[in-house]
Design a protein around this motif. Sequence first.
Motif, PDB file in Angstrom:
ATOM      1  N   VAL A 111       0.827  -1.215   0.000  1.00 27.44           N
ATOM      2  CA  VAL A 111       0.000   0.000   0.000  1.00 27.44           C
ATOM      3  C   VAL A 111       0.862   1.266   0.000  1.00 27.44           C
ATOM      4  O   VAL A 111       0.515   2.265  -0.621  1.00 27.44           O
ATOM      5  N   SER A 112       2.002   1.219   0.675  1.00 22.65           N
ATOM      6  CA  SER A 112       2.850   2.412   0.782  1.00 22.65           C
ATOM      7  C   SER A 112       3.870   2.532  -0.345  1.00 22.65           C
ATOM      8  O   SER A 112       4.554   3.549  -0.451  1.00 22.65           O
ATOM      9  N   LEU A 113       3.949   1.540  -1.208  1.00 22.42           N
ATOM     10  CA  LEU A 113       4.893   1.567  -2.322  1.00 22.42           C
ATOM     11  C   LEU A 113       4.589   2.737  -3.255  1.00 22.42           C
ATOM     12  O   LEU A 113       3.474   2.882  -3.743  1.00 22.42           O
ATOM     13  N   ARG A 114       5.566   3.592  -3.469  1.00 21.74           N
ATOM     14  CA  ARG A 114       5.469   4.748  -4.381  1.00 21.74           C
ATOM     15  C   ARG A 114       4.354   5.729  -4.021  1.00 21.74           C
ATOM     16  O   ARG A 114       3.843   6.438  -4.877  1.00 21.74           O
ATOM     17  N   SER A 115       3.953   5.779  -2.749  1.00 20.41           N
ATOM     18  CA  SER A 115       2.906   6.717  -2.350  1.00 20.41           C
ATOM     19  C   SER A 115       3.243   7.325  -0.999  1.00 20.41           C
ATOM     20  O   SER A 115       3.043   6.691   0.043  1.00 20.41           O
ATOM     21  N   GLU A 132       1.697   9.700   0.420  1.00 25.22           N
ATOM     22  CA  GLU A 132       0.449   9.926   1.175  1.00 25.22           C
ATOM     23  C   GLU A 132       0.022   8.658   1.908  1.00 25.22           C
ATOM     24  O   GLU A 132      -0.359   8.704   3.081  1.00 25.22           O
ATOM     25  N   ASN A 133       0.080   7.522   1.218  1.00 24.11           N
ATOM     26  CA  ASN A 133      -0.281   6.264   1.859  1.00 24.11           C
ATOM     27  C   ASN A 133       0.714   5.895   2.954  1.00 24.11           C
ATOM     28  O   ASN A 133       0.335   5.347   3.990  1.00 24.11           O
ATOM     29  N   LEU A 141       7.917   2.944   3.823  1.00 24.83           N
ATOM     30  CA  LEU A 141       7.341   4.016   4.626  1.00 24.83           C
ATOM     31  C   LEU A 141       8.216   5.261   4.640  1.00 24.83           C
ATOM     32  O   LEU A 141       7.707   6.372   4.729  1.00 24.83           O
ATOM     33  N   VAL A 142       9.526   5.083   4.552  1.00 25.93           N
ATOM     34  CA  VAL A 142      10.420   6.231   4.722  1.00 25.93           C
ATOM     35  C   VAL A 142      11.079   6.733   3.444  1.00 25.93           C
ATOM     36  O   VAL A 142      11.519   7.874   3.392  1.00 25.93           O
ATOM     37  N   VAL A 143      11.126   5.923   2.405  1.00 22.64           N
ATOM     38  CA  VAL A 143      11.927   6.281   1.238  1.00 22.64           C
ATOM     39  C   VAL A 143      11.440   7.548   0.538  1.00 22.64           C
ATOM     40  O   VAL A 143      12.254   8.347   0.067  1.00 22.64           O
TER      41      VAL A 143
END
Length: 182
Positions: free
Chosen positions: A105-109, A111-112, A149-151
């Motif tokens: 879900v957090s990949l490349r986003s 906001e997510n 989450l941090v990238v």
Amino acid sequence: MGSSSFIGLGSSGEVIELGLEEICRMIAENSGIDVVLQCISDTGMQNNKAAAIALCSLLSKLAASDANKSAIVEKQGLNTLIQLSSIFAADPAVLQEIMSIVCVVSLRSSENAASAMEAGAGDLAVEAMLRFPTASQMQRQACLMIRNLVVHNPENRQIHRRTDFQLLYDHYHPPIFGSQPS
């Protein structure tokens, strides 16, 4: 998305080919995300580990679609997952599946990723890594999730300031943070 496709029969018996993105979209358009999230919530109330793992795996696959990633976040799916993690806090296999979803879900986003941190994903990762230092697959998934989450979201990098986390992370995953923020 990969080039995976599935061949089946249409309602009139014709051969059809669907890509994974199309399948994910069709499921979402027919309230599939809502149903899966409700079932995940139910598995927690029923303390059904096998169903929780299977449903989390399904949701992770559905999250491969960018539209579904957003739908999971909008429908408070991250909060549902964090609640599930508190129910199965003593089970690294369930925690691993939960972190897999958050990772996708957090990949490349950014906001997510921010939404995941607000829901408690960072704390989940640190606590799970500390609690289960020998669960290597769960440790690896936690590292991958934290990376996502941090990238792209510098605000999320406060997780890396925890010394106990940094020691575990360095043990299970090569550095991704570059120079440490002050």
